[in-house]
Design an enzyme around this catalytic site. Structure first.
Site, PDB file in Angstrom:
ATOM      1  N   GLY A 155       0.853  -1.182   0.000  1.00 32.41           N
ATOM      2  CA  GLY A 155       0.000   0.000   0.000  1.00 32.41           C
ATOM      3  C   GLY A 155       0.891   1.235   0.000  1.00 32.41           C
ATOM      4  N   ILE A 157       2.357   2.789   2.452  1.00 35.00           N
ATOM      5  CA  ILE A 157       3.548   2.630   3.289  1.00 35.00           C
ATOM      6  C   ILE A 157       4.544   1.696   2.615  1.00 35.00           C
ATOM      7  CG2 ILE A 157       4.411   1.715   5.479  1.00 35.00           C
ATOM      8  CD1 ILE A 157       1.800   2.702   6.775  1.00 35.00           C
ATOM      9  N   SER A 176       1.522  -8.665  -2.173  1.00 32.88           N
ATOM     10  CA  SER A 176       0.392  -7.855  -1.741  1.00 32.88           C
ATOM     11  C   SER A 176      -0.867  -8.543  -2.233  1.00 32.88           C
ATOM     12  CB  SER A 176       0.500  -6.439  -2.328  1.00 32.88           C
ATOM     13  OG  SER A 176      -0.435  -5.563  -1.741  1.00 32.88           O
ATOM     14  N   ARG A 177      -2.007  -8.115  -1.745  1.00 37.48           N
ATOM     15  CA  ARG A 177      -3.253  -8.751  -2.161  1.00 37.48           C
ATOM     16  C   ARG A 177      -3.492  -8.587  -3.660  1.00 37.48           C
ATOM     17  NH1 ARG A 177      -7.153  -6.328   2.400  1.00 37.48           N
ATOM     18  NH2 ARG A 177      -5.708  -4.607   2.071  1.00 37.48           N
ATOM     19  N   ILE A 234       6.543  -3.148  11.001  1.00 38.76           N
ATOM     20  CA  ILE A 234       5.977  -1.824  11.301  1.00 38.76           C
ATOM     21  C   ILE A 234       4.489  -1.827  10.963  1.00 38.76           C
ATOM     22  CG2 ILE A 234       8.051  -0.411  11.251  1.00 38.76           C
ATOM     23  CD1 ILE A 234       5.739  -0.663   8.245  1.00 38.76           C
ATOM     24  N   ARG A 236       1.406  -4.430  12.300  1.00 37.52           N
ATOM     25  CA  ARG A 236       0.693  -4.644  13.559  1.00 37.52           C
ATOM     26  C   ARG A 236       1.280  -5.864  14.248  1.00 37.52           C
ATOM     27  NH1 ARG A 236      -0.765  -0.169  13.316  1.00 37.52           N
ATOM     28  NH2 ARG A 236      -2.872   0.710  13.530  1.00 37.52           N
ATOM     29  N   GLU A 265      -0.267  -4.679  23.715  1.00 37.32           N
ATOM     30  CA  GLU A 265       0.390  -3.417  24.064  1.00 37.32           C
ATOM     31  C   GLU A 265      -0.382  -2.704  25.165  1.00 37.32           C
ATOM     32  OE1 GLU A 265       0.656  -1.169  20.451  1.00 37.32           O
ATOM     33  OE2 GLU A 265       1.930  -2.632  19.442  1.00 37.32           O
ATOM     34  N   HIS A 284       5.711   1.391  19.504  1.00 35.84           N
ATOM     35  CA  HIS A 284       4.608   1.746  18.611  1.00 35.84           C
ATOM     36  C   HIS A 284       4.524   3.260  18.381  1.00 35.84           C
ATOM     37  CE1 HIS A 284       0.391   0.340  17.131  1.00 35.84           C
ATOM     38  NE2 HIS A 284       0.919   1.244  16.331  1.00 35.84           N
TER      39      HIS A 284
END
Length: 333
Positions: A155, A157, A176-177, A234, A236, A265, A284
């Site tokens: 995406g 990022i 990627s998808r 970076i 999740r 977290e 984070h």
């Protein structure tokens, strides 16, 4: 009637001022789920940070709510399925945040391969007694230059990471998808099936969102494909099975792991703390920069107002909501 909007965190002042031109705004700093359930029925819109969980039990009481604007690229803190069923639009942000996170991803990668965080702790603890200690003890340090870098998630990022990594003299592989012809042409990125990216890369960077499909996408089996390699996260924390990851580090299978995110977290104790040489750990904050925070604020406000004007933002997360509740039914401005 002016819309009534709740902002659930400390947003930058300029975006907040812009929002107040169009809506009546209450700032409720980090309410608990129970507190939010008590007041949610009063609001037409919410602006939330990743630290503001909005579960289904809250949304069930949101009788007036039309839009949730996420002040983040991630949206896993919102129950998207329930929001969609109730006709609540959910949006996210992009842009400067992507650049800030991509910059951070490159920094984590360099710090991991060059042992920068470890070296900082080393010198602060008074262990630098001679150059011989360093030259004989700091073994296995590598450059990013010349590496095959695999990126999972292409995406905004992922693309920003790819551009930076290409400039550092790396070969870019990605999964990627869907294929991204633009970044393939721009930096020569090569699309491969997910497992082939893991097999062929020397460094793998996770830039995926948290979804049902991406939960533990790096599991025990896929960690075997990363033997002798580096992993950087970076995206999740739930992308990685941390129990399997720690085992891979303990067994010397995974060369190193750098992450800005964790499965649970905040983190005060973790088995990863035992691997000072092999890991770089941060709390984070990859997107946390003055520029990104202000830009995200303006984008979050813009997205929320667009929905309330009966428009469909490009950053709408749950496009299925359009079938449940068309834009003209949420229009207030």
């Amino acid at each position: 009637m002016r819309p009534k909007v709740a902002v659930l965190f400390k947003m930058k002042s300029k975006p907040l001022e812009e929002l107040k031109k169009w809506a009546d705004v209450d700032v409720i700093l980090y309410p608990s789920v129970e507190e939010l359930k008590e007041v949610i029925g009063k609001y037409d819109g919410l602006i939330v940070s990743p630290l503001n969980p909005v579960p289904g039990e809250v949304l069930e009481k949101a009788e007036r709510l039309k839009v949730i604007s996420c002040h983040s690229a991630g949206y896993d803190h919102v129950d998207i399925e329930t929001a969609t069923k109730k006709g609540i639009y959910v949006t996210k942000v992009a842009g400067v945040l992507s650049e800030a996170v991509a910059e951070f991803a490159v920094g984590l990668t360099i710090a991991l391969l060059r042992k920068i965080a470890y070296a900082d702790r080393f010198i602060r603890s008074g262990k630098w007694d001679s150059h011989r200690t360093v030259w004989s003890g700091f073994k296995g340090i590598e450059t990013v230059y010349g590496k095959k870098v695999g990126i999972l998630g292409m995406g905004a990022i992922g693309k920003a990471i790819a551009r930076r990594m290409k400039a550092m003299g790396t070969e870019i592989l990605y999964w990627s998808r869907s294929r991204k012809p633009d970044i393939e042409e721009e930096v020569g990125a090569k699309y491969l099936p997910l497992d082939d990216v893991l097999r062929e890369s020397e460094v793998v960077i996770l830039a995926l969102p948290a979804t049902k499909e991406t939960y533990h996408i790096i599991n025990e089996d896929r960690l075997k494909l990363l033997e002798g390699k580096y992993l950087v996260n970076i995206g999740r924390g739930t992308l990685v099975d941390e129990e399997a990851l720690v085992k891979a580090l303990k067994d010397g299978k995974l060369k190193g792991y750098a992450t800005d995110v964790f499965e649970n977290e905040p983190v005060q104790e973790h088995e990863l703390f035992d691997y000072e040489w092999e890991t770089v750990l941060t709390p984070h904050y990859a997107g946390l920069s003055k520029e990104a925070m202000e830009d995200m604020g303006f984008q979050a406000v813009k997205n929320l107002l667009a929905v309330l004007r009966g428009e469909v933002p490009e950053t709408l997360v749950n496009r299925e909501v359009l079938k449940v509740r068309p834009p003209e039914e949420v229009k207030m401005l």
